[in-house]
Design an enzyme around this catalytic site. Structure first.
Site, PDB file in Angstrom:
ATOM      1  N   GLN A  19       0.857  -1.151  -0.018  1.00  0.00           N
ATOM      2  CA  GLN A  19       0.022  -0.025  -0.024  1.00  0.00           C
ATOM      3  C   GLN A  19       0.901   1.244  -0.122  1.00  0.00           C
ATOM      4  OE1 GLN A  19      -0.386  -2.519   2.005  1.00  0.00           O
ATOM      5  NE2 GLN A  19      -2.524  -2.741   2.665  1.00  0.00           N
ATOM      6  N   LYS A  20       0.166   2.075  -0.659  1.00  0.00           N
ATOM      7  CA  LYS A  20       1.077   3.510  -0.803  1.00  0.00           C
ATOM      8  C   LYS A  20       1.663   3.948   0.684  1.00  0.00           C
ATOM      9  CE  LYS A  20       0.991   7.778  -3.387  1.00  0.00           C
ATOM     10  NZ  LYS A  20       1.593   7.670  -4.597  1.00  0.00           N
TER      11      LYS A  20
END
Ligand code: G3D
Ligand code: MG
Length: 185
Positions: free
Chosen positions: A70-71
């Site tokens: 995830q970012k």
């Protein structure tokens, strides 16, 4: 004999390799890892921290690290770089164009990492079972793989759902690493 040579010899004796699986969230990293480890893939949750699995492949002991993509947590990837023999970069071949652009950029950034300089690079163009999946050639072009001169790399079109080509990809990276680090005497 240098320390590095000594460490390599110890590793060679144990025939151990450390692989790091990275890629954007939802690419299929955890599913691939479970699939190659012969586990049930029917219920997989997003990876928040990491999974590590040890498995045998062609007589080698693989320690595979699967780290969440995830970012918000990509900045933690760097905590896993040390001692990496191989990087497995997983791509959702049916992802949106803007995500594939993120994917290209993140990979290019990773390859600048000094601690990953010696690592072999396997790209899995995953989710080939989906009708909207881009081909291996299209993914190679979008990720600009031809421009990679710093690492040995190889791209394999695969599906974690059908299992297609997963072992073929793993064979390539294990052979490439073995040729590079275990053949020195
Ligand atoms: P990640 O670990 O890279 O974040 P996951 O990705 O392994 O958690 O997989 C994300 C979603 O993609 C999961 O679906 C998983 O079933 C699906 N997936 C993984 N590999 C493939 C594949 O080869 N083909 C298809 N069709 N789907 C795949 P859910 O629905 O659980 O989010
Ligand atoms: Mg995961």
């Amino acid at each position: 004999m240098g320390l590095l040579t000594v460490l390599k010899k110890i590793k060679a004796k144990e025939k151990e390799m450390r692989l790091l699986m990275l890629g954007l969230d939802n690419a299929g990293k955890t599913t691939i890892l479970k699939r190659i480890n012969g586990e049930d893939i029917s219920s997989i949750s997003p990876t928040l921290g990491f999974n590590i699995k040890t498995l045998d492949h062609n007589g080698f002991k693989l320690n595979i690290w699967d780290v969440g993509g995830q970012k918000s947590i990509r900045s933690y990837w760097r905590n896993y770089f040390e001692q990496t023999d191989g990087l497995v970069w997983v791509v959702d071949s049916a992802d949106r164009p803007d995500r594939l652009e993120d994917c290209r950029r993140e990979l290019a950034e990773l390859l600048k990492e000094e601690r990953l300089a010696g690592a072999s690079l396997l790209i899995f163009a995953n989710k080939q079972d989906l009708p909207s999946a881009l081909t291996r050639a299209q993914i190679a072009e979008l990720l600009d793989l031809q421009s990679i001169k710093t690492h040995h790399w190889h791209i394999e079109a695969c599906s974690a759902v059908t299992g297609d080509n997963l072992l073929k990809g793993m064979d390539w990276i294990v052979d490439d690493i073995a040729a590079r680090i275990f053949m020195l005497e």
